[in-house]
Write an enzyme that holds these catalytic residues in place. Structure first.
Site, mmCIF file in Angstrom:
data_model
loop_
_atom_site.group_PDB
_atom_site.id
_atom_site.type_symbol
_atom_site.label_atom_id
_atom_site.label_comp_id
_atom_site.label_asym_id
_atom_site.label_seq_id
_atom_site.Cartn_x
_atom_site.Cartn_y
_atom_site.Cartn_z
ATOM 1 N N ASN A 1 0.818 -1.206 0.000
ATOM 2 C CA ASN A 1 0.000 0.000 0.000
ATOM 3 C C ASN A 1 0.857 1.264 0.000
ATOM 4 O O ASN A 1 1.678 1.484 0.900
ATOM 5 C CB ASN A 1 -0.909 -0.015 1.233
ATOM 6 C CG ASN A 1 -2.102 0.909 1.081
ATOM 7 O OD1 ASN A 1 -2.189 1.687 0.144
ATOM 8 N ND2 ASN A 1 -3.038 0.821 2.018
ATOM 9 N N GLU B 1 -8.200 -11.215 10.452
ATOM 10 C CA GLU B 1 -8.829 -9.939 10.124
ATOM 11 C C GLU B 1 -9.550 -10.056 8.782
ATOM 12 O O GLU B 1 -9.049 -10.681 7.851
ATOM 13 C CB GLU B 1 -7.774 -8.831 10.060
ATOM 14 C CG GLU B 1 -8.339 -7.454 9.745
ATOM 15 C CD GLU B 1 -7.264 -6.384 9.706
ATOM 16 O OE1 GLU B 1 -7.621 -5.197 9.781
ATOM 17 O OE2 GLU B 1 -6.071 -6.729 9.593
ATOM 18 N N GLU C 1 1.739 -6.693 11.530
ATOM 19 C CA GLU C 1 1.270 -6.533 10.160
ATOM 20 C C GLU C 1 2.324 -5.903 9.257
ATOM 21 O O GLU C 1 2.271 -6.090 8.032
ATOM 22 C CB GLU C 1 -0.023 -5.720 10.113
ATOM 23 C CG GLU C 1 0.114 -4.256 10.461
ATOM 24 C CD GLU C 1 -1.229 -3.531 10.427
ATOM 25 O OE1 GLU C 1 -1.319 -2.501 9.758
ATOM 26 O OE2 GLU C 1 -2.174 -4.012 11.074
ATOM 27 N N ARG D 1 0.825 -11.076 13.820
ATOM 28 C CA ARG D 1 -0.069 -10.617 12.764
ATOM 29 C C ARG D 1 0.578 -10.569 11.386
ATOM 30 O O ARG D 1 0.028 -9.982 10.443
ATOM 31 C CB ARG D 1 -0.632 -9.238 13.113
ATOM 32 C CG ARG D 1 -1.398 -9.233 14.443
ATOM 33 C CD ARG D 1 -2.377 -8.096 14.502
ATOM 34 N NE ARG D 1 -3.414 -8.251 13.515
ATOM 35 C CZ ARG D 1 -3.632 -7.430 12.494
ATOM 36 N NH1 ARG D 1 -2.841 -6.377 12.294
ATOM 37 N NH2 ARG D 1 -4.601 -7.650 11.640
ATOM 38 N N HIS E 1 -3.041 -10.116 9.446
ATOM 39 C CA HIS E 1 -3.550 -8.889 8.851
ATOM 40 C C HIS E 1 -4.453 -9.237 7.669
ATOM 41 O O HIS E 1 -4.167 -10.165 6.916
ATOM 42 C CB HIS E 1 -2.345 -8.063 8.397
ATOM 43 C CG HIS E 1 -2.663 -6.765 7.757
ATOM 44 N ND1 HIS E 1 -3.406 -5.779 8.363
ATOM 45 C CD2 HIS E 1 -2.310 -6.267 6.531
ATOM 46 C CE1 HIS E 1 -3.489 -4.732 7.561
ATOM 47 N NE2 HIS E 1 -2.848 -5.005 6.445
ATOM 48 N N TRP F 1 2.058 7.345 12.075
ATOM 49 C CA TRP F 1 0.695 7.172 11.598
ATOM 50 C C TRP F 1 0.273 5.712 11.747
ATOM 51 O O TRP F 1 -0.786 5.425 12.224
ATOM 52 C CB TRP F 1 0.560 7.563 10.108
ATOM 53 C CG TRP F 1 -0.873 7.429 9.674
ATOM 54 C CD1 TRP F 1 -1.882 8.332 9.884
ATOM 55 C CD2 TRP F 1 -1.475 6.311 9.026
ATOM 56 N NE1 TRP F 1 -3.073 7.845 9.410
ATOM 57 C CE2 TRP F 1 -2.849 6.596 8.867
ATOM 58 C CE3 TRP F 1 -1.005 5.085 8.571
ATOM 59 C CZ2 TRP F 1 -3.753 5.695 8.265
ATOM 60 C CZ3 TRP F 1 -1.889 4.208 7.984
ATOM 61 C CH2 TRP F 1 -3.248 4.516 7.827
ATOM 62 N N HIS G 1 -2.250 1.340 16.477
ATOM 63 C CA HIS G 1 -1.535 1.740 15.256
ATOM 64 C C HIS G 1 -0.185 2.403 15.559
ATOM 65 O O HIS G 1 0.162 3.429 14.979
ATOM 66 C CB HIS G 1 -2.400 2.636 14.368
ATOM 67 C CG HIS G 1 -2.297 2.269 12.919
ATOM 68 N ND1 HIS G 1 -1.760 3.086 11.959
ATOM 69 C CD2 HIS G 1 -2.648 1.142 12.270
ATOM 70 C CE1 HIS G 1 -1.793 2.493 10.790
ATOM 71 N NE2 HIS G 1 -2.336 1.300 10.950
ATOM 72 N N HIS H 1 -14.519 -4.558 11.259
ATOM 73 C CA HIS H 1 -14.115 -3.231 11.714
ATOM 74 C C HIS H 1 -15.336 -2.355 11.937
ATOM 75 O O HIS H 1 -16.032 -1.996 10.983
ATOM 76 C CB HIS H 1 -13.222 -2.556 10.686
ATOM 77 C CG HIS H 1 -11.869 -3.174 10.553
ATOM 78 N ND1 HIS H 1 -10.806 -2.500 10.010
ATOM 79 C CD2 HIS H 1 -11.407 -4.400 10.895
ATOM 80 C CE1 HIS H 1 -9.740 -3.292 10.017
ATOM 81 N NE2 HIS H 1 -10.089 -4.445 10.540
#
Length: 403
Positions: A37, A339, A262, A283, A312, A403, A212, A122
């Site tokens: 991503n 997830e 993740e 994860r 993840h 972030w 996060h 979620h």
């Protein structure tokens, strides 16, 4: 059997995906997810320019040898770009091998360890009331486990809270958007959120939360302790994990279960966390941790220390990764949870798949291979669109934050 050709397919049916397709001289093909991503084209170029030329003419059934060749042979090992590329090859080869055997992939891995795969959804809201409503909506959809995230008063943007209800996508601009953050406001708010959520759903629903990577270890310890009365299934990514020893400090202050991984790429990223039992769930996922071959090694190490998997599964993993992950989940003895963020209708059409959802569980299906394919003609109708993940700045002084 020989690999005759391989190509990278980049498309954007609602978000960007990078897919590797490997074809053989016996008419079999396999696909693997290579999506990273916000850095998609880096993996696409790595595959096209450096990996694919090395695959042509090889026997696709030699999965272990090819994995070692791509990992050891590159000299510059590890990292998200390299390991995502290796994962795409590995996933496609397992797909081919299972198709050649006429079996669903989980059979080739050793068969079922369970009847289905428990997943979590979620539930996000701009405030606590909206989040509680979303949690109840997910429970009505049959979810047994739900991650809850809420907007924080005084902050314009909080991780996990986006536009829309079912299809949250954090990569939201052709340049990185800038979010604000306040640890103090968040630490005061999160326990209030889970008091309300637990009051609303009772004790029969698993609740999860994603920090996060935004807290220091001692702040994470404080939050974990504050959340203990609400019996979370896990607290995820409590602090950046480059320093694996940081989780020792969190462990000293809370018994809230900890999950992380993740963003991990290899077993070395989690070796100390697992061996010192500093986490409860790992994860790491198929696409970013070197494929099924390497994820099995991570899971086997974790099993020695009673650490369970919790892969993840956000929308930045294509259905090809989800399909492979579900076959892995169905087999892996020390499974914890998976997830599951639903893809858009456009994505589902581009990636026809055999897996199904029912009452909080996913089932990979019994199609040969991992059960996911790509409609290349339809994919071509959705060209790549540059998109970045956001960055975070401290609300009080503008300094860049995690972030």
């Amino acid at each position: 059997m020989k690999i005759t050709q391989a190509r990278v397919i980049v498309c954007s049916p609602g978000r960007n995906f990078v897919t590797l397709k490997i074809e053989t001289d016996e008419g079999l093909h396999g696909i693997g997810d290579a999506t990273l991503n916000g850095r998609e084209l880096a993996v696409a170029a790595y595959l096209t320019e450096h990996v694919i030329p090395c695959l042509i003419g090889r026997d696709p059934q030699q999965i272990e040898d090819i994995w070692q060749y791509l990992y050891r042979g590159a000299y510059w090992r590890r990292g998200p770009v390299t390991m995502s590329a290796i994962a795409a090859v590995d996933t496609a080869l397992w797909d081919i091998k299972a198709k050649a055997a006429g079996m669903p992939l989980y059979q080739l891995l050793g068969g079922k360890s369970r009847s289905g795969v428990m997943v979590y959804g979620h539930a996000n809201g701009r405030d606590i009331d909206e989040t509680v409503d979303e949690v109840l909506r997910y429970r009505e959809m049959g979810y047994q486990a739900i991650r809850a995230q809420s907007g924080v008063p005084g902050l314009n943007s909080v991780y996990g809270v986006g536009r829309g209800r079912m299809f949250y996508e954090p990569a939201d601009g052709s340049l990185p958007s800038e979010h604000d953050w306040s640890t103090e406001k968040y630490l005061d708010h999160a326990p209030r959120l889970f008091q309300r959520v637990r009051d609303a759903v009772g004790w029969d629903t698993h609740l999860l939360h994603d920090v996060h990577h935004r807290l220091t270890p001692i702040e994470a310890g404080r939050l974990g302790k504050a959340l203990e009365p609400y019996r979370l299934f896990w607290m995820e990514d409590a602090t950046p994990a480059e320093n694996q020893e940081a989780f020792r400090l969190i462990r000293q202050h809370t018994v809230t279960p900890l999950a992380v991984g993740e963003v991990f790429n290899t077993i070395w990223d989690c070796k100390d966390l697992i061996e010192h039992q500093l986490i409860d769930y790992i994860r790491a996922t198929v696409v970013h941790a070197g494929g099924i071959t390497h994820l099995r090694r991570i899971a086997d190490l974790a099993a020695l220390y009673q650490v369970r998997t919790g892969c993840h599964g956000a929308t930045d993993l294509s259905p090809a990764c989800m399909g492979a992950a579900l076959h892995f989940d169905l087999w892996v003895p020390n499974f914890g949870i998976q997830e599951y963020m639903r893809h858009t209708e456009e994505t589902d059409a581009v990636f026809p798949h055999a897996y199904t959802f029912d009452q909080g569980m996913l089932y990979p299906g019994d199609a040969p291979g991992h059960g996911v394919d790509i409609d290349e003609k339809l994919a071509a109708e959705y060209p790549y669109q540059r998109a970045y993940l956001p960055v975070n700045r401290q609300a009080h002084d503008g300094a860049l934050w995690h972030w």
